[in-house]
Design an enzyme around this catalytic site. Structure first.
Site, PDB file in Angstrom:
ATOM      1  N   HIS A 261       1.035  -1.240   0.265  1.00  0.00           N
ATOM      2  CA  HIS A 261      -0.015   0.429  -0.298  1.00  0.00           C
ATOM      3  C   HIS A 261       0.685   1.345   0.287  1.00  0.00           C
ATOM      4  O   HIS A 261       1.790   0.945   1.259  1.00  0.00           O
ATOM      5  CB  HIS A 261      -1.028  -0.352   1.196  1.00  0.00           C
ATOM      6  CG  HIS A 261      -1.584   0.936   0.848  1.00  0.00           C
ATOM      7  ND1 HIS A 261      -3.077   0.986   0.191  1.00  0.00           N
ATOM      8  CD2 HIS A 261      -1.849   2.004   1.911  1.00  0.00           C
ATOM      9  CE1 HIS A 261      -3.426   2.042   0.719  1.00  0.00           C
ATOM     10  NE2 HIS A 261      -2.807   2.862   1.842  1.00  0.00           N
ATOM     11  N   ASP A 263       0.825   5.411  -0.051  1.00  0.00           N
ATOM     12  CA  ASP A 263       0.471   6.607  -0.443  1.00  0.00           C
ATOM     13  C   ASP A 263       0.888   7.449  -1.832  1.00  0.00           C
ATOM     14  O   ASP A 263       2.002   7.540  -1.437  1.00  0.00           O
ATOM     15  CB  ASP A 263       0.639   6.804   0.969  1.00  0.00           C
ATOM     16  CG  ASP A 263      -1.029   5.772   1.753  1.00  0.00           C
ATOM     17  OD1 ASP A 263      -1.776   5.886   1.970  1.00  0.00           O
ATOM     18  OD2 ASP A 263      -0.110   5.884   3.111  1.00  0.00           O
ATOM     19  N   ASP A 373      -7.722   1.389   2.455  1.00  0.00           N
ATOM     20  CA  ASP A 373      -7.508   2.927   3.338  1.00  0.00           C
ATOM     21  C   ASP A 373      -8.165   3.720   2.560  1.00  0.00           C
ATOM     22  O   ASP A 373      -7.849   4.751   3.637  1.00  0.00           O
ATOM     23  CB  ASP A 373      -5.830   2.723   3.126  1.00  0.00           C
ATOM     24  CG  ASP A 373      -5.496   3.520   4.320  1.00  0.00           C
ATOM     25  OD1 ASP A 373      -6.179   3.167   5.607  1.00  0.00           O
ATOM     26  OD2 ASP A 373      -4.587   4.179   4.427  1.00  0.00           O
ATOM     27  N   HIS A 578      -6.089   9.975  -0.741  1.00  0.00           N
ATOM     28  CA  HIS A 578      -6.840   9.368   0.817  1.00  0.00           C
ATOM     29  C   HIS A 578      -6.058  10.151   1.508  1.00  0.00           C
ATOM     30  O   HIS A 578      -6.300   9.852   2.949  1.00  0.00           O
ATOM     31  CB  HIS A 578      -7.450   7.806   0.802  1.00  0.00           C
ATOM     32  CG  HIS A 578      -6.043   7.544   1.187  1.00  0.00           C
ATOM     33  ND1 HIS A 578      -6.027   6.162  -0.050  1.00  0.00           N
ATOM     34  CD2 HIS A 578      -5.461   7.046   1.753  1.00  0.00           C
ATOM     35  CE1 HIS A 578      -5.077   5.781   0.549  1.00  0.00           C
ATOM     36  NE2 HIS A 578      -4.466   6.061   1.626  1.00  0.00           N
TER      37      HIS A 578
HETATM   38 ZN   LIG Z   1      -2.795   4.786   2.674  1.00  0.00          ZN
END
Ligand SMILES: [Zn+2]
Length: 981
Positions: A261, A263, A373, A578
């Site tokens: 994951h 970001d 997420d 996000h």
């Molecule tokens: Zn995230």
């Protein structure tokens, strides 16, 4: 024989740490390290530039940096002849506390081709033996590699959420943050590696089992025998039988998917994400060479596009693995966006831009929405996903709920329109698992849908620059393939899990209706207000610009600016990531984003503006600004009246009023709107002073930028009244507190059933939250909030834990409460956070304006802001129209135009939401519309030009000719208008 299991466990832990782990890499040679610090602004440079730079020796123990800077290392040496693989093992000074979110490095071949990254738990680069990269080591063992080392600071340190200046580059005198700890050549001991994994599989499994079961004791005995053994081979032999016992017939099955994951920006700037993605992919490609079963799922077209641009040779290897089905592009979105705040068209474009990229680049279309997420998921998702061709939805974020436990892991999620989509929350409660027996056990016991299913998904790999899946994780997964006492773990693609689960569940999937509200991170609806305003305004501008340019294209053959609009959309979509739109990134990210939004607005305006009358596009017509009414019934205010310092004991006395013939707002000498009367029926709308600002001390327990804790909203902090003034067409009330100033302006326009409230704030607060209180005399157990393509009802009461936990929720442009005969709406131009609660005599509607968390950006939202609201007397339809008007951008040079298309609604309620030209650049016109009330509507679209009308999916595919439109509740319909010449 007596055995103490706790003692065995402690012995195992120490043997692994002190006797086995150090033997994994046996030093067999030294290397020479030289360094080149990227100068100038310290921003990353292309490898070609770095390879040609001048390097200075860097001794072990020397520092490197600066923070956020890049240091290129040249590592030279000679790999000795060895039966065992030789690896370069480097420790540039990692913190042991976190895997991702700190220093990272990428190893390049001497010709600039990236090969593999180095991370805290993945700090090796193989020079010889199976899986070694080609073209690195010469016949005589000599080699030279380059290492691009990023001095990314640990922004989330321990204890977490402490105020930090690390969100920007350092000043000139700050010391370099990293120290080269070691760099050496090591022989890799595969036997030790395998023994370590054997001991992990058994040693970690044992405490997951019950001492009531023979299996527990058999494993214990095997571990003891292994620890007693005289050699690594003997130790493995001692464990072999325990590791060969097959899983129970009814064992839970898990599909294990490699994942990271990453970001797209968070505790690092966007530019660093580009490098994080490349490093992680380099690791994944390396691991795949020796692990033929590994499947890696990666979302976000944007992240692929970055690698394609920065590292074409790496990207070609990715493309090959995608073709083989081993790297699986999932999600089909441009980024993993926030899933509650973006407007409907934004979510559609997240998908259309993402899916278009995946189709053009890989010939691949994902069937699973991938948002592990994001901070909650609006009830519009199931319909949007289904109409965009998805079958499945993945998240797990609701496992972070702070109040209630979500009752399912595999279920049919039903949206506000009734669409359903099979949804899965991986029950390990993480998207970065390490494949441990503890995680498997937690997943099995936690999985809440055992009555209908015995299958779940496990996403493993270190995210956010931790480097993705490791060889240790995969080796453990192999051991759990079919092992007594553990879930059955099979490496595979997420689609395989979903297809099996879908077949397994049949019609028995439990159903969850409505939004997936995250009982956490409620502050992300408000933090970094410039993100919210930038996003809302960009969406509104894009809507107007695409419409106007479609009109010009159809009527006057003016070329439609596809490229410019695509570029603008990609910017908007990226910033909906996000941690950007939610305001949870470091200062650097939000500073850049503010500049980007400002530049974007100029670019979009330039596509339509010119000299001429200003106006707005509302209801697809040009509207000129209406006149404001002058304050009436004004009792001449003396100088003394204008500055009232002591509010206590002031009697209600109407001093000044605004009256537009529809509403009359009466303010007292303190600037409180004591009465708002609907003159059409004489009803009093106010249930208390309307428009009061409420300041709260906002000191979250954790996750500062993310969370509004419930204790925050209990006790407002008083503001000092500094003045009440009547200007030409408005009443202006000023408050102060410390260095902050709050100016509230009340106004009314002719012909509009609304009281406008504009709040100009010079916000100099730290750790405070600002709300606007709008108590209205409406008795209702529920409030209705606008969401994408419709609205959602939420309770105004706190009867259950789940009701109470929604004490701060998302409202798009409006919220509405109603009782028979009376409806009142509150509209906003740029806020999302809101709460609506029952009070004696009515309902208090309280939009949230600003916050000032200190982590991760210590100066969050300091400065001047303007936020606009209005109280609307009327039903939902009226409220939505006023919200359209308040959010429509003012543009120069809007000549009156006949609408390009009109919607004749025969029954029910439906509106056109968007008009544009088709993505395929055919010149066809695309019209997106939806039913607005949650009922049924019958309508007909009338183009103003010769065209045939066909209905398509959200991605403008599969046209089916259509004449009369019959819409279900909140149904979205996309129409393609093929122009007839
Ligand atoms: Zn995230």
């Amino acid at each position: 024989m007596h055995t103490n299991p706790a003692h065995v466990a402690a012995r195992l832990e120490r043997v692994v740490r002190e006797r086995l782990q150090p033997r994994l890499h046996e030093p067999v040679g030294d290397v020479e390290v030289a360094a080149w610090r990227v100068g100038g602004d310290g921003e990353p440079v292309p490898p070609a530039q770095a390879l040609g730079a001048t390097y200075e020796p860097l001794a072990v123990g020397a520092t490197w940096g600066p923070r956020w800077g890049t240091t290129w290392l040249r590592v030279e040496g000679q790999a000795p002849a060895s039966e065992r693989p030789v690896e370069l093992v480097l420790d540039p000074g990692w913190s042991g506390r976190f895997v991702g979110g700190q220093g990272e490095a990428l190893v390049y071949r001497a010709d600039g081709v990236p090969l593999k990254a180095l991370h805290p738990r993945n700090g090796w680069f193989r020079l010889t033996g199976p899986g070694a990269a080609e073209g690195v080591v010469a016949a005589d063992g000599r080699f030279t590699v380059y290492v691009e080392a990023a001095a990314n600071p640990l922004v989330l340190d321990f204890p977490p959420f402490g105020e930090t200046t690390y969100g920007e580059k350092p000043g000139p005198d700050e010391p370099e943050p990293y120290r080269l700890i070691s760099a050496k050549l090591c022989a890799f001991d595969a036997e030790v590696f395998e023994l370590l994994r054997d001991l992990e599989a058994t040693g970690d499994l044992m405490p997951q089992l019950s001492p009531d079961e023979p299996r527990y004791w058999k494993i214990l005995r095997a571990v003891e025998a292994a620890l007693d053994a005289g050699s690594d081979a003997e130790a493995r032999e001692a464990l072999a039988e325990a590791l060969s016992q097959p899983a129970n017939a009814s064992a839970h099955r898990m599909t294990a998917v490699g994942h990271a994951h990453i970001d797209s920006a968070w505790l690092w700037p966007l530019r660093e994400t580009r490098r994080k993605v490349a490093r992680t992919l380099a690791n994944v490609l390396t691991l795949m060479e020796t692990e033929p079963g590994l499947v890696y799922a990666m979302s976000s077209a944007q992240q692929y596009a970055w690698v394609q641009e920065d590292h074409p040779e790496l990207f070609e290897r990715v493309r090959q693995r995608v073709a083989e089905g081993r790297i699986v592009p999932v999600g089909g979105m441009w980024v993993e966006s926030d899933a509650v705040m973006p407007g409907g068209e934004s979510l559609v474009r997240q998908i259309s831009f993402g899916k278009r990229y995946f189709a053009e680049t890989f010939g691949h279309e994902s069937e699973v929405v991938w948002l592990p997420d994001s901070f909650g998921y609006s009830g519009a998702w199931p319909q949007i996903a289904r109409r965009a061709g998805y079958r499945w939805f993945l998240t797990q974020k609701l496992s972070w709920n702070d109040t209630t436990v979500f009752p399912h892991h595999t279920f049919a999620w039903e949206g506000i329109d009734g669409s359903r989509i099979l949804t899965h929350f991986p029950p390990a409660d993480t998207y970065s698992a390490e494949v441990t027996a503890g995680e498997l056990r937690h997943a099995v016991s936690n999985f809440r849908d055992k009555v209908v299913s015995d299958h779940s998904l496990l996403l493993f790999g270190y995210g956010d620059g931790g480097g993705g899946p490791t060889r240790e994780m995969v080796a453990r997964a192999h051991r759990f393939r079919d092992l007594e006492g553990a879930a059955r773990v099979e490496l595979g693609a997420p689609e395989r899990f979903f297809a099996t689960a879908e077949a397994e569940l049949g019609d028995n999937a439990p159903v969850w209706a409505g939004e997936l509200y995250l009982e956490l991170h409620r502050g992300t609806l408000t933090s970094q207000i410039a993100m919210k305003q930038g996003n809302r305004r960009a969406e509104a501008l894009l809507r107007t610009v695409e419409y106007l340019r479609a009109v010009s294209a159809v009527r006057d053959d003016v070329p439609y600016p596809h490229a410019e609009l695509d570029e603008a959309w990609r910017t908007v979509l990226l910033h909906q990531f996000h941690d950007i739109l939610p305001g949870s990134s470091i200062s650097w990210v939000h500073r850049e984003a503010r500049d980007t939004y400002a530049r974007l607005e100029k670019q979009l305006r330039a596509l339509v503006e010119g000299p001429g009358d200003p106006g707005r596009i509302v209801g697809w017509q040009v509207v000129r600004d209406a006149n404001r009414v002058a304050p009436t019934k004004a009792v001449a205010m003396s100088e003394a009246d204008r500055f009232v310092s002591d509010r206590d004991g002031t009697e209600l006395s109407v001093d000044v009023a605004l009256d537009n013939g529809i509403l009359r707002a009466s303010l007292d000498a303190n600037g409180n709107v004591q009465s708002l009367v609907d003159l059409r029926d004489g009803r009093e709308i106010a249930a208390g002073p309307l428009g009061g600002l409420r300041l709260f001390r906002d000191e979250p327990v954790q996750w500062d930028a993310w969370d509004v804790d419930r204790h925050v909203l209990r006790r407002p902090v008083p503001l000092d009244l500094a003045g009440v003034e009547v200007t030409g067409d408005a009443i202006v009330v000023t408050h102060r507190r410390g260095a902050s100033t709050f100016v509230t302006t009340y106004a009314m326009e002719v012909g509009r059933p609304r009281l406008e409230i504009t709040v100009d704030v010079d916000w100099q607060e730290r750790e405070h939250l600002l709300k606007l209180s709008l108590p209205v005399a409406v008795h209702s157990l529920r409030a209705r909030y606008e969401t994408q393509y419709g609205s959602i009802e939420r309770p105004t009461h706190e009867n259950t834990l789940a009701d109470e936990a929604q004490y701060e929720v998302c409202s798009h442009r409006w919220v509405h409460v109603a009782e028979p005969g009376l409806g009142v709406g509150v509209i906003n131009d740029s806020t999302y956070g809101c709460d609506v609660r029952r009070i004696p005599g009515g309902t208090d509607i309280r939009p949230t304006l600003l916050r000032a968390p200190r982590y991760p950006d210590p100066h969050t939202d300091r400065g001047r802001h303007t936020l606009r609201f209005a109280v609307v007397a009327g039903d939902e339809t009226q409220t939505r129209k006023e919200a359209d008007d308040l959010n429509a951008p003012r543009l120069d040079a809007l000549a009156g135009i006949e609408p390009l298309v009109t919607l004749d609604v025969a029954s029910g309620a439906a509106v056109i939401d968007w008009v544009k030209l088709a993505d395929d650049r055919s010149g066809d016109v695309i019209v997106r519309l939806y039913e607005t009330r949650g009922g049924r509507a019958v309508a007909r679209l009338k183009p103003s030009f010769p065209a045939t009308v066909a209905e398509t999916d959200l991605l403008e595919r599969d046209p089916v000719p259509v004449d009369r439109l019959v819409l279900g509740p909140f149904q979205i319909t996309t129409l393609r208008l093929v122009r007839e010449s």
